[in-house]
Design a protein around this motif. Structure first.
Motif, PDB file in Angstrom:
ATOM      1  N   ASP A   1       0.491  -1.386   0.043  1.00 46.89           N
ATOM      2  CA  ASP A   1       0.169  -0.201   0.125  1.00 46.89           C
ATOM      3  C   ASP A   1       0.602   1.225  -0.168  1.00 46.89           C
ATOM      4  N   GLU A   2       1.993   0.969   1.096  1.00 40.29           N
ATOM      5  CA  GLU A   2       2.557   2.589   0.713  1.00 40.29           C
ATOM      6  C   GLU A   2       3.768   2.337  -0.662  1.00 40.29           C
ATOM      7  N   LYS A   3       3.375   2.300  -1.343  1.00 39.93           N
ATOM      8  CA  LYS A   3       4.573   1.485  -2.346  1.00 39.93           C
ATOM      9  C   LYS A   3       4.429   1.187  -3.165  1.00 39.93           C
ATOM     10  N   ASP A   4       2.726   1.617  -3.884  1.00 43.20           N
ATOM     11  CA  ASP A   4       1.989   0.774  -4.753  1.00 43.20           C
ATOM     12  C   ASP A   4       2.944  -0.043  -5.983  1.00 43.20           C
ATOM     13  N   ILE A   5       2.751  -0.794  -4.613  1.00 41.72           N
ATOM     14  CA  ILE A   5       3.292  -1.958  -4.523  1.00 41.72           C
ATOM     15  C   ILE A   5       2.157  -3.518  -4.701  1.00 41.72           C
ATOM     16  N   LEU A   6       2.219  -4.467  -6.264  1.00 43.31           N
ATOM     17  CA  LEU A   6       0.783  -5.166  -6.119  1.00 43.31           C
ATOM     18  C   LEU A   6       1.088  -6.868  -5.389  1.00 43.31           C
ATOM     19  N   LEU A   7      -0.274  -6.766  -4.626  1.00 40.76           N
ATOM     20  CA  LEU A   7       0.170  -7.693  -3.411  1.00 40.76           C
ATOM     21  C   LEU A   7      -0.600  -9.444  -4.454  1.00 40.76           C
ATOM     22  N   ILE A   8       0.418  -9.871  -5.031  1.00 41.09           N
ATOM     23  CA  ILE A   8      -0.087 -11.327  -5.768  1.00 41.09           C
ATOM     24  C   ILE A   8      -0.137 -12.501  -4.703  1.00 41.09           C
ATOM     25  N   LEU A   9      -1.288 -13.073  -4.234  1.00 41.26           N
ATOM     26  CA  LEU A   9      -1.569 -13.712  -3.262  1.00 41.26           C
ATOM     27  C   LEU A   9      -2.473 -15.613  -3.978  1.00 41.26           C
TER      28      LEU A   9
END
Length: 397
Positions: A214-222
């Motif tokens: 959220d802080e770095k605009d990185i996507l979380l892929i689960l």
């Protein structure tokens, strides 16, 4: 044709990439499989966590048979009702916004990777972004999926693979932080590591990664290919952690036997990632698999299978804990819901083979873990039967 002749036919005809057990399975019913000799096997593998509803489920079978008679395939140049229905149901239970149906879990991973890269490309105006994956992970056998699989044994013969992948340690937030750069576009991991030895994510880890993203605009892929579709006691394992991914993958029990996978994403990702021409599939999401997925989701919700998994999963966990106490060769137990592993100092392949002789199907995870992923409709009585058979094997060994 005899069993041995059937086996020889397969050995002479199929590419030898599997070391198969010496039996030919013929049919299934409930949580039992039967070979061509009529021998009965209690199934605690479920086709590697696929057959969530067990075998010969009449309502599921009837839905597929009806669709076969109506329409099998049209391509994705046209709409079809079963797939649209399946998509609506899947988005409802997942809370995601968009879905793309694939033919397998590995293809779902490929699509998730492409979506993450395109999102970053659209945002930044250039390519060359990086992905952080986890050591000891497993995401599939295609080149892209291998590239984010954190096991050198699987990767080395096929290198060079996709560039720009870094590896961190699962459940070690600091190791993830150490790999982040201004090129990082996504972090990918299994919510519960499967092939790596049945390791659930620690709450602090998965929540910490979500905060970093959220802080770095990185996507979380689960990756929920194995641990999703009710196996954890939640429809998707991440729902038990109070987090939500930007992209998630599903397969295995999604279709309960038909070849189907999916990757899902939020509207934010969909708006900035894959557009017409960026991705596609000939077979993915055809009417047959759409009918299967829709019926699986209908049955799971209507029958409250999640509550059943929590109840019998607790009972299975208790039985496996008892084995840790009873047998010196069983040193640890990990798992949740109906996805468990026992760490065993004996050769797990030998334990699995001996169990098969006694009519129990068990598979392994990693080099020293016995894996328990039965159909989600398993009962306490059948768990008792499993425990009795496995105890007999361990005492003999």
């Amino acid at each position: 044709m005899s069993k041995q002749e059937e086996i020889q036919l397969a050995e002479d005809s199929l590419l030898h990439v599997y070391n198969r057990f010496s039996l030919v399975l013929d049919h299934g019913d409930g949580v039992y499989l039967y070979d061509t000799d009529g021998k009965k096997y209690l199934d605690f593998a479920a086709g590697i966590a696929v057959m969530a509803l067990g075998y010969n489920h009449k309502e599921y079978n009837d839905a597929i048979k009806a669709q076969v008679d109506q329409l099998l395939h049209t391509s994705n140049l046209y709409y079809n009702v079963p797939t649209a229905t399946a998509a609506k149901k899947l988005l409802k239970v997942s809370g995601m916004d968009r879905v793309f149906f694939t033919n397998s879990g590995a293809e779902a991973i490929e699509g998730a990777i492409k979506a993450a890269k395109k999102y970053a490309y659209t945002r930044d105006g250039f390519a060359g972004h990086e992905i952080i994956a986890m050591n000891h992970s497993f995401h599939g056998r295609t080149i892209g999926a291998l590239s984010v699989t954190g096991n050198a044994h699987y990767r080395e013969p096929f290198e060079p693979l996709m560039p720009g992948v870094k590896y961190a340690d699962f459940n070690d937030l600091e190791s993830v932080k150490a790999q982040i750069t201004d090129k990082t576009c996504a972090i990918i991991f299994e919510t519960i590591q499967g092939e790596g030895g049945i390791y659930p994510a620690d709450p602090a880890f998965i929540q910490g990664v979500r905060k970093l993203c959220d802080e770095k605009d990185i996507l979380l892929i689960l990756d929920e290919i194995q641990c999703g579709m009710g196996r954890s006691g939640e429809m998707f394992a991440w729902q038990g952690y109070g987090v939500k991914p930007d992209i998630m993958t599903s397969a295995k029990a999604l279709g309960c036997g038909v070849p189907v996978g999916a990757f899902l994403m939020t509207e934010k990702v969909a708006e900035k990632s894959l557009a017409p021409g960026d991705h596609g599939t000939t077979y993915g999401g055809n009417p047959l698999v759409g009918a299967a997925v829709a019926k699986v989701l209908e049955i799971m919700e209507r029958d409250d299978l999640m509550a059943h998994v929590k109840q019998v999963g607790s009972y299975l966990s208790q039985k496996l804990d008892e084995m840790v106490e009873k047998y010196d060769c069983i040193t640890a137990h990990r798992g949740v819901g109906l996805m468990h592993g026992l760490v065993c100092t004996k050769k797990v392949g030998e334990v699995s083979a001996k169990a098969l002789e006694k009519g129990l199907i068990l598979i392994t995870a990693g080099s020293d873990v016995l894996r328990f992923v039965p159909p989600l409709v398993i009962t306490e009585a059948e768990i008792d039967e499993m425990a009795e058979k496995l105890s007999s094997v361990l005492e003999e060994l």
